[in-house]
Design a protein around this motif. Structure first.
Motif, PDB file in Angstrom:
ATOM      1  N   LEU A   4       0.835  -1.197   0.000  1.00 57.01           N
ATOM      2  CA  LEU A   4       0.000   0.000   0.000  1.00 57.01           C
ATOM      3  C   LEU A   4       0.869   1.245   0.000  1.00 57.01           C
ATOM      4  O   LEU A   4       0.582   2.222  -0.696  1.00 57.01           O
ATOM      5  CB  LEU A   4      -0.918  -0.006   1.217  1.00 57.01           C
ATOM      6  N   LEU A   7       2.125   1.778  -3.362  1.00 60.76           N
ATOM      7  CA  LEU A   7       1.061   2.301  -4.205  1.00 60.76           C
ATOM      8  C   LEU A   7       0.901   3.795  -4.020  1.00 60.76           C
ATOM      9  O   LEU A   7       0.838   4.569  -4.969  1.00 60.76           O
ATOM     10  CB  LEU A   7      -0.243   1.582  -3.885  1.00 60.76           C
ATOM     11  N   TRP A  97     -13.593  -1.584  -7.131  1.00 63.19           N
ATOM     12  CA  TRP A  97     -12.230  -2.025  -6.841  1.00 63.19           C
ATOM     13  C   TRP A  97     -11.585  -2.442  -8.151  1.00 63.19           C
ATOM     14  O   TRP A  97     -12.139  -3.255  -8.894  1.00 63.19           O
ATOM     15  CB  TRP A  97     -12.228  -3.201  -5.870  1.00 63.19           C
ATOM     16  N   LEU A 107      -2.418  -5.601  -7.400  1.00 62.28           N
ATOM     17  CA  LEU A 107      -3.179  -5.201  -6.220  1.00 62.28           C
ATOM     18  C   LEU A 107      -4.595  -4.816  -6.605  1.00 62.28           C
ATOM     19  O   LEU A 107      -4.832  -4.258  -7.681  1.00 62.28           O
ATOM     20  CB  LEU A 107      -2.519  -4.013  -5.514  1.00 62.28           C
ATOM     21  N   THR A 109      -7.403  -2.326  -5.553  1.00 60.61           N
ATOM     22  CA  THR A 109      -7.508  -1.088  -4.790  1.00 60.61           C
ATOM     23  C   THR A 109      -8.725  -0.290  -5.232  1.00 60.61           C
ATOM     24  O   THR A 109      -9.201  -0.432  -6.367  1.00 60.61           O
ATOM     25  CB  THR A 109      -6.246  -0.222  -4.965  1.00 60.61           C
ATOM     26  N   THR A 110      -9.216   0.542  -4.338  1.00 57.03           N
ATOM     27  CA  THR A 110     -10.327   1.427  -4.673  1.00 57.03           C
ATOM     28  C   THR A 110      -9.899   2.885  -4.725  1.00 57.03           C
ATOM     29  O   THR A 110     -10.711   3.769  -4.962  1.00 57.03           O
ATOM     30  CB  THR A 110     -11.480   1.236  -3.654  1.00 57.03           C
ATOM     31  N   GLU A 132     -10.128   3.095   1.305  1.00 57.43           N
ATOM     32  CA  GLU A 132      -8.954   3.575   0.582  1.00 57.43           C
ATOM     33  C   GLU A 132      -7.646   3.253   1.298  1.00 57.43           C
ATOM     34  O   GLU A 132      -6.583   3.298   0.687  1.00 57.43           O
ATOM     35  CB  GLU A 132      -9.069   5.082   0.362  1.00 57.43           C
ATOM     36  N   LYS A 134      -7.071   0.366   2.393  1.00 57.82           N
ATOM     37  CA  LYS A 134      -6.856  -1.072   2.172  1.00 57.82           C
ATOM     38  C   LYS A 134      -6.462  -1.336   0.725  1.00 57.82           C
ATOM     39  O   LYS A 134      -6.913  -0.660  -0.194  1.00 57.82           O
ATOM     40  CB  LYS A 134      -8.133  -1.872   2.471  1.00 57.82           C
ATOM     41  N   CYS A 135      -5.655  -2.345   0.535  1.00 59.00           N
ATOM     42  CA  CYS A 135      -5.436  -2.898  -0.795  1.00 59.00           C
ATOM     43  C   CYS A 135      -5.149  -4.390  -0.611  1.00 59.00           C
ATOM     44  O   CYS A 135      -4.668  -4.818   0.434  1.00 59.00           O
ATOM     45  CB  CYS A 135      -4.314  -2.198  -1.535  1.00 59.00           C
TER      46      CYS A 135
END
Length: 572
Positions: A4, A7, A97, A107, A109-110, A132, A134-135
Motif C-alpha cells: 500500500l 502504491l 475495486w 493489487l 484497490t479502490t 482507501e 486497504k489494498c
C-alpha cells in the motif's frame, strides 16, 4: 502494508492529488456530482447516487501507456454505471475495486476509482476512507490467510453477499468493525467482466444500512447498467442453463419445448414448465460461515438445494397465467418440498387435484395459485441420457381434467413423444404419488388401467390423504360401485427394501403377487408372500381369503403389510 505504501508512493510521484481521496471527502478537495439523470416510473421514487468526480490518474512506472488508457476507459464506464443506479434506501455506498500492477504484484484497490453515495454523510464517507486505506493482493497464486470479500470475489470470479455483516468472522471481513460503526449491514460484491472478452476488470461493492433478505433488485440494477457499457456481472437466477454453450444442450431444450407445446395444445393445458436444480454460483456468509449458495441472492435459499425454472422451456396457452409464470421464475423452490421436489427426489411423478388446499410448506407457490385460479398440478421427472441432466416437467390442468384417469392419459402421451425424441427417460411410470385432499380420487377410473394393466401406473397417497367412503369405476363400458373397503394400501418388504402401492383386494392373490414381483423386478413364479398374524407369526398367503385375514391382522382395515421372499433361497 508495504504494498500500500508503494502504491501511495507511486501516486505522489505522479504529481496527482489522488491521496486527497483519503483525507476529507466532504471538503472541497473531493467533490460529488449531484444526480442529474431524470428517472421515470417507480425509479423516480428511489435513491440515485451522488457520484465522485474524477481525480488525477494514478501513475506507476511499471504500467505502460496501454494499461493506463484501459484503466481510464473502465473508470469512465464505471462512473456512467453509477449514475444509472437507484436504490431502495438512502444509506448506501457503492464503490469499484480495480486491479493495478505494482512491482511484481497485482493489487486490488479502490483509490482513484469511482464511488457513489446515496446521501453524503460522515458515516458513509468514513467507510469510504477506510476502504482507501486497504489494498489486497489479487495474484491467483498468492497465499494469504486473511482475505477480504473483494479479493475473494476477484480471484474466484463469484459474487459474495450477506444480509448482515455480523454473519462474517472478522478474519473473513477485515472491515467488519468499521462497517458496524458506520451503521452498514447488508453487503454485496460482484465481479465485473468485459462482455466481449470475458476478462475480469474489477469488483463492484455495495453496502447498505438495511438488512435486505434479498439482493435480487440490486443485482438486476447492476446488470442493467453494466450492460450499457459492454460490461456484465452475474444475473439473479441466471438460470441453470446460463453456462450452456454446446449445441447439443440447446437442441435438448428445444425438444423439451416442442413436446411441452404439443401436450399443452392437445389437452388444452393452460401452462407447462420445466424445473432443474439451480447451480451453486454465489458465496454467501451465514451464521459466520462462508458457503456456496444458488444464484437467487436470497437469504431464504441459504443452506438449501434449490430448483429453478428460469431460462428453461415453458409453454403458456392461457395468457392470463403470465403473472404466475413470472412468479415461478423469480422464486426458487427447496428441492425437498412441493410437487416438483417430490417428483425430483423420487425420480417419478406427483399429482395434486387442488394445490390451493395445501399449506405453503407443502406447495410454496400456493398463494400465487390461489390468486390465478390454479388448482390441479402434475409433475414428472425427466432424465436426459445424452447430457445426464435431470429435469422436472410441471403441468397445470384445466377444470375438465381433475380425475386421475386424465393424468394417466397424459403420462402415456408424454411417454409416446419422449420415446420418439429418444435419449430421454421419463420418470417411473408405474407409480404416481398423489398428495392433498382428493375427495373423489377414485371416481370413474378404468379398472383395466388401475388393476389389470401391468404397464399402467399405480397410485399412492401420502399419510395425510383421506380415502373416500365411496367410489366408482367403469368396467367394460358399464359402471359398477366399489366401496373403499375394496381398496387397501399394501406395504411390501423384500430384504431391506420396501415398496408401497394401492391395491383392490377383489383382484385376488395372483394379481397381488404380480404387482409385488414387478416392484422388486422378480419373477412372479419365484416368490412367496407372507403376512404377520395376531400372534406375530409369519403366515404364507395361500388363497384369496388370506387377503382379508392380512387386512384384519394389520389392525388397519385399509392396510396390508407383507413380506416378500424368494423361492430360490428356499431351494438353496
Amino acid at each position: 502494508m508495504d504494498l500500500l505504501a508503494h502504491l501511495k508512493s507511486a501516486d505522489s510521484s505522479g504529481g496527482g492529488e489522488s491521496s486527497g481521496f483519503g483525507s476529507d471527502m466532504i471538503s472541497n478537495k473531493i467533490s460529488m456530482e449531484k444526480p442529474t439523470l431524470a428517472f421515470s416510473g417507480e425509479e423516480r421514487y428511489l435513491t440515485p447516487l451522488w457520484v465522485s468526480r474524477k481525480a488525477d490518474e494514478l501513475y506507476d512506472p511499471s504500467q505502460d501507456g496501454f494499461e493506463l488508457r484501459a484503466g481510464n476507459i473502465i473508470h469512465e464506464k464505471m462512473k456512467t454505471v453509477l449514475k444509472m443506479l437507484v436504490f431502495r434506501e438512502q444509506q448506501v455506498l457503492v464503490q469499484f475495486w480495480s486491479p493495478r500492477v505494482v512491482g511484481k504484484h497485482r493489487l486490488l484497490t479502490t483509490i482513484d476509482q469511482p464511488f457513489g453515495l446515496g446521501v453524503v454523510n460522515e458515516g458513509l464517507c468514513s467507510y469510504r476512507r477506510d476502504s482507501e486505506s486497504k489494498c489486497h493482493v489479487a495474484d491467483k497464486d498468492h497465499d494469504e490467510e486473511d482475505l477480504s470479500p473483494p479479493a475473494r470475489v476477484f480471484r474466484l470470479g463469484l459474487p459474495e453477499w450477506t444480509s448482515d455483516v455480523t454473519n462474517y468472522l472478522p478474519k473473513d471481513f477485515p472491515q467488519q468493525e468499521c462497517a458496524i460503526r458506520c451503521n452498514l449491514n447488508g453487503y454485496l460484491a460482484l465481479p465485473v467482466f468485459n462482455l466481449t472478452t470475458g476478462s475480469r476488470v474489477g469488483v463492484i461493492e455495495l453496502l447498505t444500512s438495511s438488512k435486505h433478505p434479498s439482493f435480487a433488485y440490486e443485482v438486476q440494477q447492476f446488470q442493467r447498467a453494466l450492460k450499457t457499457q459492454n460490461l456484465t456481472c452475474q444475473q439473479v437466477s441466471d438460470g441453470p442453463v446460463s453456462d450452456v454453450i454446446n449445441e447439443g444442450r440447446r437442441n435438448e431444450l428445444e425438444k423439451i419445448f416442442g413436446i411441452l407445446s404439443i401436450v399443452c395444445d392437445y389437452y388444452r393445458l393452460p401452462l407447462g414448465q420445466t424445473w432443474v436444480v439451480s447451480s451453486l454460483s454465489t458465496i454467501a456468509s451465514h451464521e459466520q460461515v462462508l458457503r456456496m449458495s444458488c444464484n437467487s441472492f436470497d437469504s431464504t435459499c441459504l443452506g438449501k438445494v434449490c430448483m429453478s425454472t428460469c431460462g428453461l422451456p415453458y409453454y403458456v396457452k392461457d395468457l392470463g397465467l403470465w403473472p404466475f409464470l413470472e412468479a415461478c421464475m423469480e422464486r426458487h423452490l427447496d428441492k425437498f418440498c412441493g410437487l416438483v421436489g417430490r417428483a425430483f427426489l423420487s425420480r417419478g411423478s406427483c399429482f395434486c387435484k387442488d394445490v390451493t388446499k395445501l399449506s405453503e410448506e407443502e406447495y410454496p407457490l400456493v398463494h400465487f395459485a390461489r390468486m390465478h385460479g390454479i388448482t390441479s398440478s402434475f409433475a414428472i421427472h425427466l432424465h436426459s441420457v445424452e447430457s445426464n441432466h435431470d429435469y422436472v416437467l410441471e403441468f397445470f390442468l384445466p377444470s375438465h381434467m381433475k380425475d386421475i384417469k386424465h393424468v394417466l392419459n397424459l403420462v402415456q402421451l408424454l411417454k409416446q413423444y419422449f420415446e420418439a425424441a429418444s435419449r430421454f427417460e421419463l420418470g417411473d411410470k408405474s407409480f404416481i404419488e398423489v398428495v392433498g385432499p382428493l375427495m373423489d380420487l377414485w371416481v370413474n377410473i378404468q379398472p383395466d388401467i388401475m388393476d389389470t394393466c401391468s404397464d399402467a401406473p399405480d397410485i399412492a397417497r401420502t399419510n395425510f390423504v383421506d380415502v373416500p367412503d365411496e367410489c366408482s369405476s367403469t368396467n367394460l363400458g358399464r359402471k359398477c360401485k366399489r366401496g373403499s373397503k375394496n381398496m387397501v394400501y399394501v406395504k411390501a418388504t423384500y430384504g431391506e427394501n420396501s415398496k408401497g402401492f394401492w391395491f383392490s383386494i377383489s383382484s385376488g392373490l395372483w394379481k397381488l403377487k404380480s404387482k409385488v414381483a414387478k416392484r422388486f423386478k422378480l419373477k412372479r413364479q419365484m416368490i412367496c408372500l407372507k403376512y404377520w398374524d395376531e400372534d406375530n407369526d409369519l403366515i404364507l398367503f395361500s388363497s384369496n381369503d388370506d387377503l382379508e385375514f392380512a387386512k384384519i391382522a394389520s389392525g388397519d382395515n385399509k392396510r396390508i403389510n407383507l413380506i416378500c421372499e424368494s423361492l430360490r433361497h428356499h431351494v438353496d
